[in-house]
Design a protein around this motif. Sequence first.
Motif, short mmCIF file in Angstrom:
data_model
loop_
_atom_site.label_atom_id
_atom_site.label_comp_id
_atom_site.label_asym_id
_atom_site.label_seq_id
_atom_site.Cartn_x
_atom_site.Cartn_y
_atom_site.Cartn_z
N LEU A 239 0.83 -1.20 0.00
CA LEU A 239 0.00 0.00 0.00
C LEU A 239 0.87 1.26 0.00
O LEU A 239 0.63 2.19 -0.77
N LEU A 240 1.89 1.27 0.84
CA LEU A 240 2.74 2.46 0.94
C LEU A 240 3.64 2.63 -0.27
O LEU A 240 4.10 3.74 -0.56
N SER A 241 3.90 1.55 -0.99
CA SER A 241 4.71 1.68 -2.21
C SER A 241 3.97 2.45 -3.29
O SER A 241 4.58 2.89 -4.27
N ALA A 242 2.65 2.59 -3.13
CA ALA A 242 1.83 3.30 -4.12
C ALA A 242 1.79 4.80 -3.86
O ALA A 242 1.26 5.55 -4.69
N ARG B 248 12.78 3.65 -5.87
CA ARG B 248 11.75 2.90 -5.15
C ARG B 248 11.22 1.75 -6.00
O ARG B 248 11.15 1.84 -7.21
N GLN B 249 10.88 0.70 -5.30
CA GLN B 249 10.31 -0.47 -5.98
C GLN B 249 8.80 -0.50 -5.75
O GLN B 249 8.33 -0.59 -4.63
N ARG B 250 8.04 -0.40 -6.82
CA ARG B 250 6.58 -0.44 -6.73
C ARG B 250 6.13 -1.89 -6.64
O ARG B 250 6.52 -2.73 -7.45
N ILE B 251 5.32 -2.21 -5.61
CA ILE B 251 4.82 -3.57 -5.41
C ILE B 251 3.42 -3.66 -6.02
O ILE B 251 2.49 -3.00 -5.56
N ILE B 252 3.28 -4.45 -7.08
CA ILE B 252 1.99 -4.63 -7.75
C ILE B 252 1.38 -5.94 -7.26
O ILE B 252 1.93 -7.02 -7.49
#
Length: 354
Positions: free
Chosen positions: A262-265, A277-281
């Motif tokens: 959630l915080l990666s968004a 940053r690495q976006r977690i999908i």
Amino acid sequence: MRDVTPPALRALVEVRNLKMYFPITAGLLRRKVGDVKAVDDVSFAIYEGETLGLVGESGCGKSTCGRAILRLYDLTAGSVVIDGKDIATLSANELRKMRPTMQMVFQDPQASLNPRMTVAGIVAEPLEEHTKLSRADKLARVYELMDAVGLNRAFAHRYPHEFSGGQRQRIGIARALALNPKFIVCDEPIAALDVSIQAQVVNLLEDLQAKFGLTYLFISHDLSMVRHIADRVAVMYLGRIAELSPRDALYARPLHPYAEALLSAVPEPDPTLARSRQRIILQGDVPSPANPPKGCNFCTRCPKAFDLCRQVKPELAEVEPGRFVACHLYSATTVAGSTGTPEAKEHNQQGVSL
């Protein structure tokens, strides 16, 4: 669940094992065939003078939780103690006497204000119901509240449609303050406002909190705004609390895999940091609250799930001082190392453990 807090702070609101289920009916006789588990066994405390942020994606049960805490719904199970009284057990008359202590600021300022009433009538309505003030005293109190929220007194006899969205939300805030409450649930109070107005409303809420010693439950899906206003943050997923942590600790190092995703968004304004940053999908869709998974609610989408996650629901447990996580990766046996499952040990070796 045990909350860790300095002894000087008193828990104004204590929510324990709160459940809010809505029945599903079918057939000609409308027989009950199941439940929508909107809020499923939620526990937390809110301390005097603090703001607890409640975040999560749409449909996770945030607004239902806020309304249940104020007993706008009759609870399915659990207790909600506000200022020493369990409102879940109060009669209608006793609950009415408690209303001045707890108020709500609604999401849509246009829908929550009566279009047939003037601002003075809207703000004075709680005073009509709960006090015996004279007409002059009520008008003086209306003017005082309008001053507090930054509205011109000359607008007191105008109607809601004559105001902008931000001004309408200020009217809603003035109405909530009319009876000097201790606790206010802010149900996505900035979601329906322009971005340019959102900061003004949040700054107003902070100023009022400092002036009147208010305690907030701030419900939002705007993680950047929650970071600005909240002292602690609870992350909710499919009716359950996934993680409850102090704000700075959560944003610096989320522990639960869902909180991490959630915080990666959250958009990063610094281009250099944004590139690193690495976006977690997350894969798949959110399960139905009418038929949640057998184990952890997040196991169907979690990239770190293992067999235990699909069998047993994790309890919200303290894994660091003041930090609570509902995840088998942080269970006592897993952290200890020797008796944890092989899958959990493998994740721990990858830096997931404490």
